[in-house]
Design a protein around this motif. Structure first.
Motif, mmCIF file in Angstrom:
data_model
loop_
_atom_site.group_PDB
_atom_site.id
_atom_site.type_symbol
_atom_site.label_atom_id
_atom_site.label_comp_id
_atom_site.label_asym_id
_atom_site.label_seq_id
_atom_site.Cartn_x
_atom_site.Cartn_y
_atom_site.Cartn_z
ATOM 1 N N LYS A 20 42.052 -8.264 -25.756
ATOM 2 C CA LYS A 20 40.862 -8.587 -26.556
ATOM 3 C C LYS A 20 40.850 -7.782 -27.852
ATOM 4 O O LYS A 20 40.555 -8.308 -28.921
ATOM 5 C CB LYS A 20 39.603 -8.305 -25.734
ATOM 6 N N GLU A 24 40.997 -9.331 -31.618
ATOM 7 C CA GLU A 24 39.909 -9.131 -32.585
ATOM 8 C C GLU A 24 40.404 -8.490 -33.878
ATOM 9 O O GLU A 24 40.046 -8.926 -34.964
ATOM 10 C CB GLU A 24 38.790 -8.279 -31.966
ATOM 11 N N ARG A 27 42.708 -11.073 -35.648
ATOM 12 C CA ARG A 27 41.928 -12.167 -36.239
ATOM 13 C C ARG A 27 41.321 -11.757 -37.581
ATOM 14 O O ARG A 27 41.339 -12.509 -38.546
ATOM 15 C CB ARG A 27 40.831 -12.573 -35.258
ATOM 16 N N ARG A 28 40.816 -10.534 -37.639
ATOM 17 C CA ARG A 28 40.224 -10.041 -38.881
ATOM 18 C C ARG A 28 41.292 -9.799 -39.958
ATOM 19 O O ARG A 28 41.087 -10.100 -41.130
ATOM 20 C CB ARG A 28 39.434 -8.769 -38.609
#
Length: 58
Positions: A20, A24, A27-28
């Motif tokens: 996770k 995250e 993705r950013r």
């Protein structure tokens, strides 16, 4: 900049803490950079919200 993550599993297929977190952050970063996630034995070459998934097999 090209960024590569190398980890044995991929979120959301495995829902662990590390998966996770890598997802995250990746993705950013993918909003401004080229991000790749190399993983073992998953047949999911493609794109996951800007992260390019690549399977590495033995």
């Amino acid at each position: 900049m090209k960024i590569a993550y190398i980890y044995d599993t991929i979120y959301p297929f495995v829902k662990g803490g590390v998966e996770k977190r890598v997802y995250e952050i990746g993705r950013r970063l993918a909003k401004k950079h080229e991000v790749y996630w190399f993983s073992l034995n998953w047949n999911n070459n493609g794109d996951l919200k800007g992260i390019k998934l690549r399977t590495v097999r033995k």
